[in-house]
Design an enzyme around this catalytic site. Structure first.
Site, PDB file in Angstrom:
ATOM      1  N   TYR A   1       8.994   4.498  -3.023  1.00 34.80           N
ATOM      2  CA  TYR A   1       8.418   3.833  -1.853  1.00 34.80           C
ATOM      3  C   TYR A   1       9.442   2.895  -1.214  1.00 34.80           C
ATOM      4  O   TYR A   1       9.813   1.871  -1.794  1.00 34.80           O
ATOM      5  CB  TYR A   1       7.148   3.043  -2.216  1.00 34.80           C
ATOM      6  CG  TYR A   1       6.042   3.886  -2.801  1.00 34.80           C
ATOM      7  CD1 TYR A   1       5.896   5.228  -2.440  1.00 34.80           C
ATOM      8  CD2 TYR A   1       5.134   3.353  -3.700  1.00 34.80           C
ATOM      9  CE1 TYR A   1       4.882   6.005  -2.974  1.00 34.80           C
ATOM     10  CE2 TYR A   1       4.115   4.133  -4.246  1.00 34.80           C
ATOM     11  CZ  TYR A   1       4.006   5.455  -3.880  1.00 34.80           C
ATOM     12  OH  TYR A   1       3.007   6.219  -4.406  1.00 34.80           O
TER      13      TYR A   1
ATOM     14  N   HIS B   1       6.213  11.173 -11.029  1.00 39.77           N
ATOM     15  CA  HIS B   1       5.791  11.100  -9.631  1.00 39.77           C
ATOM     16  C   HIS B   1       5.852  12.456  -8.919  1.00 39.77           C
ATOM     17  O   HIS B   1       6.927  12.994  -8.683  1.00 39.77           O
ATOM     18  CB  HIS B   1       6.699  10.096  -8.900  1.00 39.77           C
ATOM     19  CG  HIS B   1       6.168   9.627  -7.583  1.00 39.77           C
ATOM     20  ND1 HIS B   1       6.720   8.584  -6.883  1.00 39.77           N
ATOM     21  CD2 HIS B   1       5.117  10.045  -6.826  1.00 39.77           C
ATOM     22  CE1 HIS B   1       6.068   8.390  -5.765  1.00 39.77           C
ATOM     23  NE2 HIS B   1       5.087   9.280  -5.697  1.00 39.77           N
TER      24      HIS B   1
HETATM   25  P1  NAD Z   1      -4.433   5.089   2.083  1.00 41.48           P
HETATM   26  O1  NAD Z   1      -5.324   6.252   2.187  1.00 41.48           O
HETATM   27  O2  NAD Z   1      -4.868   3.919   1.304  1.00 41.48           O
HETATM   28  O3  NAD Z   1      -4.009   4.633   3.559  1.00 41.48           O
HETATM   29  C1  NAD Z   1      -3.135   3.573   3.801  1.00 41.48           C
HETATM   30  C2  NAD Z   1      -3.162   3.269   5.287  1.00 41.48           C
HETATM   31  O4  NAD Z   1      -4.453   2.782   5.607  1.00 41.48           O
HETATM   32  C3  NAD Z   1      -2.171   2.203   5.681  1.00 41.48           C
HETATM   33  O5  NAD Z   1      -1.730   2.485   6.992  1.00 41.48           O
HETATM   34  C4  NAD Z   1      -3.010   0.950   5.676  1.00 41.48           C
HETATM   35  O6  NAD Z   1      -2.466  -0.016   6.547  1.00 41.48           O
HETATM   36  C5  NAD Z   1      -4.338   1.479   6.180  1.00 41.48           C
HETATM   37  N1  NAD Z   1      -5.497   0.670   5.739  1.00 41.48           N
HETATM   38  C6  NAD Z   1      -5.779   0.201   4.504  1.00 41.48           C
HETATM   39  N2  NAD Z   1      -6.932  -0.496   4.488  1.00 41.48           N
HETATM   40  C7  NAD Z   1      -7.409  -0.455   5.749  1.00 41.48           C
HETATM   41  C8  NAD Z   1      -8.568  -0.974   6.369  1.00 41.48           C
HETATM   42  N3  NAD Z   1      -9.473  -1.680   5.691  1.00 41.48           N
HETATM   43  N4  NAD Z   1      -8.745  -0.729   7.678  1.00 41.48           N
HETATM   44  C9  NAD Z   1      -7.848   0.001   8.375  1.00 41.48           C
HETATM   45  N5  NAD Z   1      -6.733   0.527   7.843  1.00 41.48           N
HETATM   46  C10 NAD Z   1      -6.502   0.301   6.553  1.00 41.48           C
HETATM   47  O7  NAD Z   1      -3.065   5.721   1.587  1.00 41.48           O
HETATM   48  P2  NAD Z   1      -1.881   5.348   0.671  1.00 41.48           P
HETATM   49  O8  NAD Z   1      -1.265   4.019   0.937  1.00 41.48           O
HETATM   50  O9  NAD Z   1      -1.044   6.547   0.765  1.00 41.48           O
HETATM   51  O10 NAD Z   1      -2.480   5.367  -0.818  1.00 41.48           O
HETATM   52  C11 NAD Z   1      -2.738   4.207  -1.531  1.00 41.48           C
HETATM   53  C12 NAD Z   1      -1.780   4.026  -2.672  1.00 41.48           C
HETATM   54  O11 NAD Z   1      -1.976   5.049  -3.630  1.00 41.48           O
HETATM   55  C13 NAD Z   1      -0.278   4.081  -2.343  1.00 41.48           C
HETATM   56  O12 NAD Z   1       0.177   2.866  -1.806  1.00 41.48           O
HETATM   57  C14 NAD Z   1       0.278   4.425  -3.686  1.00 41.48           C
HETATM   58  O13 NAD Z   1       0.340   3.263  -4.490  1.00 41.48           O
HETATM   59  C15 NAD Z   1      -0.765   5.383  -4.248  1.00 41.48           C
HETATM   60  N6  NAD Z   1      -0.430   6.806  -3.981  1.00 41.48           N
HETATM   61  C16 NAD Z   1       0.253   7.494  -4.928  1.00 41.48           C
HETATM   62  C17 NAD Z   1       0.597   8.815  -4.711  1.00 41.48           C
HETATM   63  C18 NAD Z   1       1.362   9.552  -5.768  1.00 41.48           C
HETATM   64  O14 NAD Z   1       1.637   8.997  -6.812  1.00 41.48           O
HETATM   65  N7  NAD Z   1       1.722  10.790  -5.566  1.00 41.48           N
HETATM   66  C19 NAD Z   1       0.246   9.465  -3.525  1.00 41.48           C
HETATM   67  C20 NAD Z   1      -0.475   8.758  -2.584  1.00 41.48           C
HETATM   68  C21 NAD Z   1      -0.816   7.425  -2.825  1.00 41.48           C
END
Ligand code: NAD
Length: 328
Positions: free
Chosen positions: A61, A126
């Site tokens: 990230y 990952h």
């Molecule tokens: P997410 O679905 O949580 O979306 C994040 C987006 O939504 C960002 O733009 C954020 O600003 C916005 N957001 C969050 N809360 C909000 C709200 N209340 N209102 C409006 N917008 C909002 O997606 P993500 O960040 O991809 O996933 C969360 C976490 O999961 C990542 O940060 C990571 O730690 C993990 N993750 C891991 C993998 C992996 O290991 N392969 C893949 C995807 C995500």
């Protein structure tokens, strides 16, 4: 309103108790747009104040930025190590994938230095679908076992998008050698296929973390980032859905979170939060769930409204993008 009580849930057989809302740290690596150090610090502080104890990051990230920012935040806030559960990853880096024993062994030391920690609670391979699954089974997991024995990590996980990669690996490693899986974009209002895997995970004592309940920004009023893999049709459907929710006086992101958080078979839902407002929002949704059945019922109603509103569009796109399959 009193302080929201954020529910803690057990993670598989680990004995860890995670806040049901987890802090996804991809945004701290500027993955969803620039986040200033002050805003990062304020959102981590707010998350801790609200009872979030689980933080998930990766050297991938922001090309290590997320780990560094998170470590700085913990340091500046003087967070007690016993009060947080920290997960990072290995095998995926800004310059590509490398799941070799040598690389993942070096990787944890680099991550610990950036995070300013002596150990992480969970180290996850990952996005394993981009490597060789047999290498994960025969080389990477055994290397992680050695890191566990050395006290640098407490538990081992695997992450990725396709769901069948998890059974492939879990069927082939010695029982108990993988503690947790992290699945993303498979438990939200447009796709709940992670549920198909839960009975198997329970039978082998492996915990489930679900990430991206907002489908990596797709289910937000502001829409997804430029790099988002969804088709134009799905992006359009979600835009229409967001406007539909707005017209009903609802917020699509809160609705999506509410849906994901209701399922107690999922230990924690990782939300990418890059601002104080988003930390507040994720937890408020949970507080409402905890305190009021009426809200949950209202959520069901909204969900039905939501699905009927976009069904016709999703019917057209469901063959194009698998995330739509469960809605129609
Ligand atoms: P997410 O679905 O949580 O979306 C994040 C987006 O939504 C960002 O733009 C954020 O600003 C916005 N957001 C969050 N809360 C909000 C709200 N209340 N209102 C409006 N917008 C909002 O997606 P993500 O960040 O991809 O996933 C969360 C976490 O999961 C990542 O940060 C990571 O730690 C993990 N993750 C891991 C993998 C992996 O290991 N392969 C893949 C995807 C995500």
């Amino acid at each position: 309103m009193g302080k929201p009580v954020l529910e803690r849930r057990e993670l598989g057989s680990t004995g860890l108790k995670l806040s049901c809302v987890g802090f996804g740290c991809a945004p701290l690596g500027n993955v969803f747009g620039d986040v200033s150090p002050d805003e990062a610090l304020a959102s981590v502080r707010r998350a801790l104040d609200l009872g979030i104890n689980f933080f998930d990051t990766s050297p991938y990230y922001g090309a290590t930025l997320s780990e560094k920012v998170l470590g700085d935040c913990f340091h500046k806030l003087g967070v007690s190590r016993n009060n947080i559960v920290v997960s990072t990853k290995c095998g995926r880096y800004a310059d590509g994938f490398d799941f070799s024993a040598e690389r993942v062994t070096r990787s944890i030391d680099e991550s610990l230095a950036r995070l300013r920690l002596d150990f992480v609670d969970i180290l996850q391979c990952h996005d394993i679908e981009f490597g060789s699954l047999d290498q994960i089974v025969n080389e990477t997991i055994p290397a992680l076992q050695k890191l566990k024995a050395a006290g640098k990590i407490r538990f081992i996980g695997i992450t990725g998008l396709p769901l069948d990669i998890f059974t492939y690996v879990l069927d082939r490693v010695p029982p108990g050698s993988v503690d947790v899986i992290l699945s993303y974009c498979h438990y939200g209002i447009n796709d709940s296929t992670l549920m198909d895997l839960i009975p198997y995970l329970k039978s082998v004592g492996v915990g489930a973390i679900s990430a991206s309940p907002l489908a990596m920004g797709l289910l937000t009023d502001s829409g997804p980032p430029d790099w988002h893999p969804a088709s134009n049709e799905l992006m359009y459907a979600c835009r229409v859905a967001s406007l539909h929710c707005k017209a009903k006086g609802k917020n699509i992101s809160k609705l999506s979170l509410q849906y994901s958080l209701r399922n107690k078979d999922i230990s924690t839902v990782l939300v990418g939060m890059n601002s104080v407002a988003q930390s507040n929002s994720a937890v408020t949704v949970n507080a409402k769930l905890a305190s009021s059945l009426t809200i949950a019922e209202q959520s069901c109603w909204c969900f039905r409204e939501f699905t009927s509103g976009i069904t016709s569009i999703l019917k057209k796109v469901k063959t194009i993008f698998p995330w739509c399959l469960n809605v129609v």
